[in-house]
Design an enzyme around this catalytic site. Structure first.
Site, PDB file in Angstrom:
ATOM      1  N   ASN A  13       0.883  -1.173   0.000  1.00 43.96           N
ATOM      2  CA  ASN A  13       0.000   0.000   0.000  1.00 43.96           C
ATOM      3  C   ASN A  13       0.915   1.215   0.000  1.00 43.96           C
ATOM      4  O   ASN A  13       1.500   1.565   1.028  1.00 43.96           O
ATOM      5  CB  ASN A  13      -0.903  -0.016   1.238  1.00 43.96           C
ATOM      6  CG  ASN A  13      -1.880   1.149   1.256  1.00 43.96           C
ATOM      7  OD1 ASN A  13      -1.803   2.069   0.441  1.00 43.96           O
ATOM      8  ND2 ASN A  13      -2.805   1.126   2.201  1.00 43.96           N
ATOM      9  N   ARG A  96      -2.672  -1.917  -3.600  1.00 44.93           N
ATOM     10  CA  ARG A  96      -3.899  -1.154  -3.390  1.00 44.93           C
ATOM     11  C   ARG A  96      -3.884   0.069  -4.286  1.00 44.93           C
ATOM     12  O   ARG A  96      -2.876   0.772  -4.381  1.00 44.93           O
ATOM     13  CB  ARG A  96      -4.012  -0.704  -1.939  1.00 44.93           C
ATOM     14  CG  ARG A  96      -5.188   0.237  -1.678  1.00 44.93           C
ATOM     15  CD  ARG A  96      -5.247   0.642  -0.217  1.00 44.93           C
ATOM     16  NE  ARG A  96      -6.359   1.535   0.059  1.00 44.93           N
ATOM     17  CZ  ARG A  96      -6.236   2.817   0.402  1.00 44.93           C
ATOM     18  NH1 ARG A  96      -5.034   3.360   0.503  1.00 44.93           N
ATOM     19  NH2 ARG A  96      -7.307   3.557   0.640  1.00 44.93           N
ATOM     20  N   HIS A 185     -13.351   2.885   0.265  1.00 41.64           N
ATOM     21  CA  HIS A 185     -13.253   1.825   1.279  1.00 41.64           C
ATOM     22  C   HIS A 185     -13.883   0.529   0.788  1.00 41.64           C
ATOM     23  O   HIS A 185     -14.291  -0.321   1.585  1.00 41.64           O
ATOM     24  CB  HIS A 185     -13.928   2.250   2.600  1.00 41.64           C
ATOM     25  CG  HIS A 185     -13.294   3.431   3.253  1.00 41.64           C
ATOM     26  ND1 HIS A 185     -13.978   4.598   3.502  1.00 41.64           N
ATOM     27  CD2 HIS A 185     -12.035   3.634   3.711  1.00 41.64           C
ATOM     28  CE1 HIS A 185     -13.179   5.472   4.072  1.00 41.64           C
ATOM     29  NE2 HIS A 185     -11.990   4.907   4.208  1.00 41.64           N
ATOM     30  N   ARG A 246     -12.607  15.514   8.210  1.00 42.51           N
ATOM     31  CA  ARG A 246     -13.450  15.871   7.065  1.00 42.51           C
ATOM     32  C   ARG A 246     -14.884  16.129   7.502  1.00 42.51           C
ATOM     33  O   ARG A 246     -15.391  15.495   8.417  1.00 42.51           O
ATOM     34  CB  ARG A 246     -13.395  14.769   6.009  1.00 42.51           C
ATOM     35  CG  ARG A 246     -12.074  14.740   5.254  1.00 42.51           C
ATOM     36  CD  ARG A 246     -11.939  13.512   4.378  1.00 42.51           C
ATOM     37  NE  ARG A 246     -11.332  12.394   5.088  1.00 42.51           N
ATOM     38  CZ  ARG A 246     -11.139  11.191   4.558  1.00 42.51           C
ATOM     39  NH1 ARG A 246     -11.514  10.941   3.314  1.00 42.51           N
ATOM     40  NH2 ARG A 246     -10.577  10.226   5.257  1.00 42.51           N
ATOM     41  N   GLU A 389      -8.146  -5.273   5.004  1.00 43.54           N
ATOM     42  CA  GLU A 389      -7.987  -4.894   3.596  1.00 43.54           C
ATOM     43  C   GLU A 389      -6.804  -5.618   2.958  1.00 43.54           C
ATOM     44  O   GLU A 389      -6.880  -6.037   1.794  1.00 43.54           O
ATOM     45  CB  GLU A 389      -7.801  -3.374   3.492  1.00 43.54           C
ATOM     46  CG  GLU A 389      -9.038  -2.589   3.871  1.00 43.54           C
ATOM     47  CD  GLU A 389      -8.780  -1.095   3.987  1.00 43.54           C
ATOM     48  OE1 GLU A 389      -9.275  -0.348   3.123  1.00 43.54           O
ATOM     49  OE2 GLU A 389      -8.089  -0.684   4.934  1.00 43.54           O
TER      50      GLU A 389
END
Length: 409
Positions: A13, A96, A185, A246, A389
């Protein structure tokens, strides 16, 4: 010391200033090593490597991603802290990638054509796709004969029906400029989707499920019969529920007001919505849910407000997605907050009795092997399902590379 050698799968990643990696045995049952190289191109670069039950940290210059990849390989084959004798023992590499647009609806074996199409997606994710591409390029340089696979966060959500992913804007923006809801996601949600079905002992293609991926980034996903049919994050990565820094959903008119009345530039507004809002903006304390919860318990009113807002926004999405699905079989919590904050799970579920959810307070504090946090009498199961993941990337990498080898034989 190095263990007996066996073929392995490397999962990567790659971010703009970080490189995360995990090494799996080919049966995917064991992570033999993992690491994080941080502050690439900055002062104080760190190389963290964990293997054989211990963690090794070294501060060293890492001026670029090529140096980072070299440092990763050096750790993996090191006689003392490594787990393989030679990098040639890596039989496949999985990467990823954040954004595959509507070009990639599933994971893909990497070739020049895939890289070219991924480069075309860069304008849709200018902060994420470039470092993802750097990771792919560097890995192919260092392991040129090893098959490699790219797994897209957006791919899982490409099953959304058109009425769910098209915005109510002039249609040409969608047809000509690819402006639509994409979702993120997805790699996490896909893993949790199947894992939750397994834990329930029911076929995934018979379930209506809402997955709450609650971390520093938040995605609420509506899944019907194993397929994503709606998701809270849309074209960019700040819509939906408020996150660590956010904002989540805001009235678009606010942007014009901030620009015209308060004199904020578009760059200032963008930075505010992405980096100074959410838990941090409301609490004024932190983007870390643990710290916000701790300060709220100590009497901080703004921290309590941030918690109430987070739970309320999440609950609204759960309710709307249950309506979109026409019912609900399971509500699933995952990721950092979803897995580790019993108090936030309780807040969110407090008013979901109309969906047939009643929380078992003891199970919520310590979920068992079946993940259930709802009472056995609940019509709808509420669950905690840890995400993975990297494991999902490894699964796809193994599946696609074995398929490619079989086709070539």
């Amino acid at each position: 010391m190095l263990a007996e050698c066996s073929p392995v799968i490397l999962v990567i990643n790659c971010g703009s200033s970080t490189l995360k990696y995990q090494l799996y045995t080919t049966d995917l049952k064991v992570v033999t090593a993992k690491g994080l190289i941080s502050k690439i191109g900055e002062d104080g670069s760190r190389v963290e490597h964990a293997a054989h039950g211990s963690k090794h940290v070294r501060v060293m210059p890492v001026p670029d991603h090529h140096t980072a990849f070299t440092a990763m390989i050096d750790r993996l084959i090191d006689p003392e802290v490594g787990v393989i004798k030679d990098i040639s023992e890596v039989t496949a590499v999985g990467h990823r990638a954040v954004h595959g647009a509507d070009t990639f609806v599933k994971s893909s074996v990497i070739n020049d054509e895939v890289i070219a199409k991924l480069e075309e997606c860069v304008p849709l994710a200018p902060l994420h796709n470039p470092p993802n591409l750097v990771g792919i390029v560097e890995a192919r340089k260092l392991l040129p004969d090893v098959p490699q696979v790219v797994v897209f966060d957006t791919a899982f959500h490409q099953t959304m029906p058109e009425y769910a992913h098209v915005y109510a804007l002039p249609y040409e923006l969608y047809s000509e400029h690819r402006i639509r809801r994409y979702g993120f996601h997805g790699t996490s949600c896909r893993f949790v989707n199947q894992r939750a079905a397994d834990m329930l002992g029911r076929p995934v293609d018979e379930l209506k499920m809402v997955i709450c991926h609650l971390g520093n980034g938040v995605t609420i996903d509506a899944i019907e019969n194993g397929r994503s049919v709606d998701t809270s994050i849309g074209f960019a990565t700040f819509s939906g529920v408020m996150m660590g820094t956010r904002s989540g959903d805001v009235d678009p008119g606010l942007i014009f007001y901030l620009n015209k009345q308060l004199g904020m530039s578009l760059g200032d507004i963008e930075a505010m919505l992405y980096k100074r809002s959410g838990l941090l903006g409301v609490s004024g304390i932190s983007n870390d849910m643990r710290e916000v919860e701790e300060r709220a318990e100590g009497g901080c009113e703004r921290c309590e407000l941030a918690l109430e807002m987070f739970a309320y926004m999440t609950r609204k999405y759960i309710g709307s997605y249950a309506a979109a699905l026409g019912g609900l079989d399971a509500l699933v919590f995952t990721a950092g907050i979803g897995e580790n904050s019993p108090s936030m799970r309780a807040r969110i579920c407090e008013k979901l009795g109309f969906l047939g959810i009643a929380i078992d307070s003891d199970a919520n504090e310590a979920p068992g092997d079946d993940g259930r946090i709802s009472t056995r009498a609940s019509r709808t199961a509420a669950m905690v399902v840890p995400t993975d993941e990297e494991k999902m990337i490894a699964i796809d990498t193994l599946r696609l590379t074995e398929k490619a080898r079989a086709a070539a034989a």
